[in-house]
Design a protein around this motif. Structure first.
Motif, PDB file in Angstrom:
ATOM      1  N   ASN A 262      -0.563  18.629 -21.699  1.00 26.09           N
ATOM      2  CA  ASN A 262      -1.916  18.470 -21.165  1.00 26.09           C
ATOM      3  C   ASN A 262      -1.972  18.555 -19.646  1.00 26.09           C
ATOM      4  N   SER A 263      -0.870  18.993 -19.035  1.00 25.78           N
ATOM      5  CA  SER A 263      -0.854  19.172 -17.587  1.00 25.78           C
ATOM      6  C   SER A 263      -1.794  20.316 -17.217  1.00 25.78           C
ATOM      7  N   LYS A 264      -2.670  20.058 -16.263  1.00 20.73           N
ATOM      8  CA  LYS A 264      -3.551  21.122 -15.781  1.00 20.73           C
ATOM      9  C   LYS A 264      -2.711  22.099 -14.968  1.00 20.73           C
ATOM     10  N   LEU A 265      -2.977  23.372 -15.160  1.00 21.39           N
ATOM     11  CA  LEU A 265      -2.205  24.400 -14.462  1.00 21.39           C
ATOM     12  C   LEU A 265      -2.246  24.190 -12.954  1.00 21.39           C
ATOM     13  N   ALA A 266      -3.417  23.856 -12.416  1.00 26.70           N
ATOM     14  CA  ALA A 266      -3.547  23.639 -10.972  1.00 26.70           C
ATOM     15  C   ALA A 266      -2.715  22.442 -10.513  1.00 26.70           C
ATOM     16  N   ASP A 267      -2.649  21.404 -11.328  1.00 32.41           N
ATOM     17  CA  ASP A 267      -1.908  20.195 -10.960  1.00 32.41           C
ATOM     18  C   ASP A 267      -0.396  20.416 -10.903  1.00 32.41           C
ATOM     19  N   ILE A 268       0.104  21.399 -11.649  1.00 31.98           N
ATOM     20  CA  ILE A 268       1.542  21.661 -11.609  1.00 31.98           C
ATOM     21  C   ILE A 268       1.885  22.778 -10.626  1.00 31.98           C
ATOM     22  N   GLY A 269       0.876  23.213  -9.855  1.00 35.68           N
ATOM     23  CA  GLY A 269       1.123  24.192  -8.803  1.00 35.68           C
ATOM     24  C   GLY A 269       0.953  25.633  -9.237  1.00 35.68           C
ATOM     25  N   LEU A 270       0.239  25.842 -10.317  1.00 42.73           N
ATOM     26  CA  LEU A 270       0.075  27.192 -10.840  1.00 42.73           C
ATOM     27  C   LEU A 270      -1.277  27.745 -10.403  1.00 42.73           C
ATOM     28  N   ASP A 271      -1.295  28.392  -9.236  1.00 41.05           N
ATOM     29  CA  ASP A 271      -2.517  29.055  -8.798  1.00 41.05           C
ATOM     30  C   ASP A 271      -2.574  30.443  -9.424  1.00 41.05           C
ATOM     31  N   SER A 272      -3.603  31.205  -9.115  1.00 38.35           N
ATOM     32  CA  SER A 272      -3.783  32.502  -9.778  1.00 38.35           C
ATOM     33  C   SER A 272      -2.637  33.467  -9.488  1.00 38.35           C
ATOM     34  N   LEU A 273      -2.111  33.453  -8.278  1.00 35.98           N
ATOM     35  CA  LEU A 273      -1.000  34.343  -7.932  1.00 35.98           C
ATOM     36  C   LEU A 273       0.267  33.948  -8.693  1.00 35.98           C
ATOM     37  N   THR A 274       0.554  32.656  -8.721  1.00 40.56           N
ATOM     38  CA  THR A 274       1.741  32.182  -9.429  1.00 40.56           C
ATOM     39  C   THR A 274       1.614  32.439 -10.924  1.00 40.56           C
ATOM     40  N   LEU A 275       0.410  32.288 -11.464  1.00 33.86           N
ATOM     41  CA  LEU A 275       0.201  32.573 -12.882  1.00 33.86           C
ATOM     42  C   LEU A 275       0.492  34.043 -13.175  1.00 33.86           C
ATOM     43  N   MET A 276       0.032  34.940 -12.307  1.00 34.06           N
ATOM     44  CA  MET A 276       0.324  36.364 -12.492  1.00 34.06           C
ATOM     45  C   MET A 276       1.830  36.604 -12.474  1.00 34.06           C
TER      46      MET A 276
ATOM     47  N   THR B   1       4.038  37.995 -15.568  1.00 33.05           N
ATOM     48  CA  THR B   1       4.879  39.178 -15.359  1.00 33.05           C
ATOM     49  C   THR B   1       6.312  38.896 -15.819  1.00 33.05           C
ATOM     50  N   ILE B   2       6.810  37.699 -15.549  1.00 32.31           N
ATOM     51  CA  ILE B   2       8.143  37.311 -16.018  1.00 32.31           C
ATOM     52  C   ILE B   2       8.190  37.383 -17.540  1.00 32.31           C
ATOM     53  N   ILE B   3       7.149  36.855 -18.194  1.00 35.23           N
ATOM     54  CA  ILE B   3       7.095  36.899 -19.659  1.00 35.23           C
ATOM     55  C   ILE B   3       7.100  38.344 -20.140  1.00 35.23           C
TER      56      ILE B   3
ATOM     57  N   ASP C  71       8.193  41.062 -18.600  1.00 41.67           N
ATOM     58  CA  ASP C  71       9.476  41.713 -18.317  1.00 41.67           C
ATOM     59  C   ASP C  71      10.596  41.200 -19.225  1.00 41.67           C
ATOM     60  N   ASP C  72      10.671  39.882 -19.389  1.00 46.29           N
ATOM     61  CA  ASP C  72      11.746  39.293 -20.188  1.00 46.29           C
ATOM     62  C   ASP C  72      11.635  39.615 -21.671  1.00 46.29           C
ATOM     63  N   HIS C  73      10.404  39.823 -22.146  1.00 47.24           N
ATOM     64  CA  HIS C  73      10.189  40.022 -23.579  1.00 47.24           C
ATOM     65  C   HIS C  73       9.696  41.428 -23.927  1.00 47.24           C
ATOM     66  N   ASN C  74       9.645  42.289 -22.906  1.00 43.65           N
ATOM     67  CA  ASN C  74       9.248  43.683 -23.103  1.00 43.65           C
ATOM     68  C   ASN C  74       7.917  43.805 -23.850  1.00 43.65           C
ATOM     69  N   ILE C  75       6.906  43.072 -23.349  1.00 44.64           N
ATOM     70  CA  ILE C  75       5.578  43.094 -23.944  1.00 44.64           C
ATOM     71  C   ILE C  75       4.546  43.309 -22.844  1.00 44.64           C
ATOM     72  N   HIS C  76       3.311  43.574 -23.248  1.00 46.73           N
ATOM     73  CA  HIS C  76       2.200  43.683 -22.303  1.00 46.73           C
ATOM     74  C   HIS C  76       1.150  42.654 -22.682  1.00 46.73           C
ATOM     75  N   LEU C  77       0.782  41.817 -21.723  1.00 43.66           N
ATOM     76  CA  LEU C  77      -0.235  40.801 -21.960  1.00 43.66           C
ATOM     77  C   LEU C  77      -1.585  41.305 -21.467  1.00 43.66           C
ATOM     78  N   PRO C  78      -2.665  40.946 -22.136  1.00 43.73           N
ATOM     79  CA  PRO C  78      -3.991  41.382 -21.697  1.00 43.73           C
ATOM     80  C   PRO C  78      -4.354  40.784 -20.343  1.00 43.73           C
TER      81      PRO C  78
END
Length: 94
Positions: free
Chosen positions: A27-41, A45-47, A49-56
Protein backbone atom coordinates in the motif's frame (compact mmCIF):
# COMPACT_ATOMS: atom_id res chain seq x y z
CA UNK A 1 -0.93 -13.00 -10.21
CA UNK A 2 -0.58 -9.33 -9.28
CA UNK A 3 1.06 -10.44 -6.02
CA UNK A 4 3.98 -11.90 -7.98
CA UNK A 5 4.13 -8.81 -10.15
CA UNK A 6 4.15 -6.67 -7.00
CA UNK A 7 7.10 -8.73 -5.72
CA UNK A 8 8.91 -8.18 -9.01
CA UNK A 9 8.25 -4.44 -8.78
CA UNK A 10 9.47 -4.39 -5.17
CA UNK A 11 12.72 -6.11 -6.18
CA UNK A 12 13.32 -3.65 -9.00
CA UNK A 13 12.48 -0.67 -6.81
CA UNK A 14 14.77 -1.77 -4.00
CA UNK A 15 17.63 -2.08 -6.47
CA UNK A 16 16.83 1.04 -8.48
CA UNK A 17 15.99 3.34 -5.56
CA UNK A 18 18.38 1.79 -3.05
CA UNK A 19 15.62 1.21 -0.50
CA UNK A 20 15.27 -1.70 1.89
CA UNK A 21 12.52 -4.14 0.78
CA UNK A 22 10.70 -3.77 4.09
CA UNK A 23 10.22 -0.04 3.40
CA UNK A 24 8.16 -0.78 0.29
CA UNK A 25 4.79 -2.28 1.15
CA UNK A 26 1.83 -3.19 -1.03
CA UNK A 27 0.00 0.00 0.00
CA UNK A 28 3.01 2.29 -0.33
CA UNK A 29 2.17 5.26 -2.52
CA UNK A 30 4.50 5.45 -5.50
CA UNK A 31 5.31 9.10 -4.72
CA UNK A 32 6.12 8.28 -1.09
CA UNK A 33 8.74 5.71 -2.09
CA UNK A 34 10.39 8.16 -4.48
CA UNK A 35 8.83 7.01 -7.72
CA UNK A 36 8.19 10.11 -9.80
CA UNK A 37 7.13 9.93 -13.44
CA UNK A 38 10.70 9.78 -14.76
CA UNK A 39 11.73 7.05 -12.33
CA UNK A 40 8.56 5.10 -13.14
CA UNK A 41 9.45 5.23 -16.84
CA UNK A 42 12.93 3.93 -15.98
CA UNK A 43 11.48 1.07 -13.89
CA UNK A 44 9.04 0.09 -16.65
CA UNK A 45 11.90 0.17 -19.16
CA UNK A 46 13.87 -2.19 -16.90
CA UNK A 47 10.87 -4.54 -16.86
CA UNK A 48 10.57 -4.36 -20.64
CA UNK A 49 14.28 -4.97 -21.20
CA UNK A 50 14.67 -7.73 -18.60
CA UNK A 51 11.58 -9.63 -19.75
CA UNK A 52 11.64 -8.81 -23.47
CA UNK A 53 8.12 -7.37 -23.45
CA UNK A 54 6.43 -4.10 -24.41
CA UNK A 55 4.23 -2.32 -21.88
CA UNK A 56 1.45 0.04 -22.97
CA UNK A 57 2.16 3.76 -22.68
CA UNK A 58 -0.70 4.41 -20.23
CA UNK A 59 1.12 2.40 -17.56
CA UNK A 60 3.69 5.17 -17.40
CA UNK A 61 1.13 7.63 -16.05
CA UNK A 62 -0.69 6.14 -13.06
CA UNK A 63 -2.53 8.46 -10.68
CA UNK A 64 -0.17 10.24 -8.30
CA UNK A 65 -1.99 8.61 -5.38
CA UNK A 66 -1.39 5.14 -6.87
CA UNK A 67 0.12 2.44 -4.70
CA UNK A 68 2.48 -0.37 -5.56
CA UNK A 69 -0.52 -2.72 -5.62
CA UNK A 70 -2.34 -0.38 -8.02
CA UNK A 71 0.62 -0.50 -10.41
CA UNK A 72 0.83 -4.29 -10.17
CA UNK A 73 -2.92 -4.53 -10.82
CA UNK A 74 -2.55 -2.27 -13.87
CA UNK A 75 0.12 -4.58 -15.24
CA UNK A 76 -1.97 -7.68 -14.49
CA UNK A 77 -5.29 -6.36 -15.81
CA UNK A 78 -4.14 -4.22 -18.71
CA UNK A 79 -2.04 -6.80 -20.44
CA UNK A 80 -3.02 -10.39 -19.57
CA UNK A 81 -0.31 -11.88 -21.79
CA UNK A 82 2.31 -9.56 -20.34
CA UNK A 83 1.15 -10.34 -16.80
CA UNK A 84 1.32 -14.07 -17.50
CA UNK A 85 4.86 -13.65 -18.89
CA UNK A 86 5.98 -11.60 -15.87
CA UNK A 87 4.43 -14.13 -13.49
CA UNK A 88 6.15 -17.02 -15.26
CA UNK A 89 9.47 -15.14 -15.26
CA UNK A 90 9.14 -14.33 -11.58
CA UNK A 91 8.30 -17.96 -10.74
CA UNK A 92 11.29 -19.21 -12.70
CA UNK A 93 13.66 -16.93 -10.81
CA UNK A 94 12.16 -17.49 -7.34
Amino acid sequence: MSERIRALLTNILTEHLGKAPETIGPNSKLADIGLDSLTLMEVLTIIEDDHNIHLPEDLQRPDEEATLTDLADLLAAGQPQTAAHLTASTSATS
